[in-house]
Design a protein around this motif. Structure first.
Motif: not given
Length: 215
Positions: A129-133, A122-124
């Motif tokens: 980030q969107e997928i993980a959330l 998820v870094q930068n």
């Protein structure tokens, strides 16, 4: 199947590195072509990064694989997903659900490694980030590790993962802030601004200070 340009590159590389070429003094001053290792792997049918990522997760999940070998597989997976394209490929490969599940593994080193892979993915990387959330249980598991985990090394990796998840990603920050226990973080009425690094740093610093105090 390799395209014509790729085949030409392979042919040129093969000629330049042939025994005949190497023994010919007239070729000594000619610069040689560098063959991209990834291209060579594709041309010769070697495993792709996607294949290697699947293989790593298979080893991690295999009950017969010794812990030391699982940890090597974790290291390999983390190294691969540090590349943005590979991190984004975790979703179509179906790697997020088993990765998130490992955040609850009974073995501390497995939890630490899983959190480290989340941090790398998820870094930068807004897409990651969107997928993980979007995966249930990720934020809850990371917050629990960051605030309740008994092993400091695991807490540190979980906090790093949370840090990567919230920076410049408002939905991620809102979700994390809402999940943190009140004794850890008193949420403001307006909430934090994910684009304000000073605000984000304050939150992450609070988690790190609390973790260090428990060491």
């Amino acid at each position: 199947m390799a395209d014509q340009q790729s085949l030409n590159q392979l042919l040129q590389w093969g000629i330049e590195n042939s025994s005949a070429s190497q023994s010919d003094p007239s070729t000594a001053s000619h610069p040689k072509s560098d063959l991209n290792p990834k291209l060579l792997s594709e041309l010769l049918g070697g495993p792709s990064d996607a294949d290697l990522m699947r293989m790593a997760m298979t080893s991690i999940l295999d009950a017969e694989t010794p812990l030391d070998q699982k940890l090597i597989a974790w290291e390999n997976l983390e190294l691969l997903i540090e590349q943005i394209d590979n991190a984004n490929n975790m979703e179509p490969l179906g790697l997020w659900p088993p990765l998130i599940k490992q955040l609850k593994n009974e073995e501390a080193e497995m939890r630490r490694s899983a959190a480290g892979c989340v941090a790398a993915a998820v870094q930068n990387n807004v897409k990651s980030q969107e997928i993980a959330l979007g995966h249930d249980g990720l934020v809850d598991s990371l917050v629990k590790l960051a605030t309740e985990e008994s092993t400091q090394a695991v807490r540190k990796k979980a906090i790093s993962a949370l840090s990567g998840l919230v920076r410049n990603f408002q939905r991620g920050l809102d979700e994390v802030e809402s999940k943190l226990p009140q004794e850890v973080w008193q949420r403001s009425k307006t909430g934090l601004d994910a684009s304000d690094m000073e605000q984000v740093d304050t939150l992450i610093a609070r988690l790190r200070e609390r973790s260090a105090a428990r060491a």
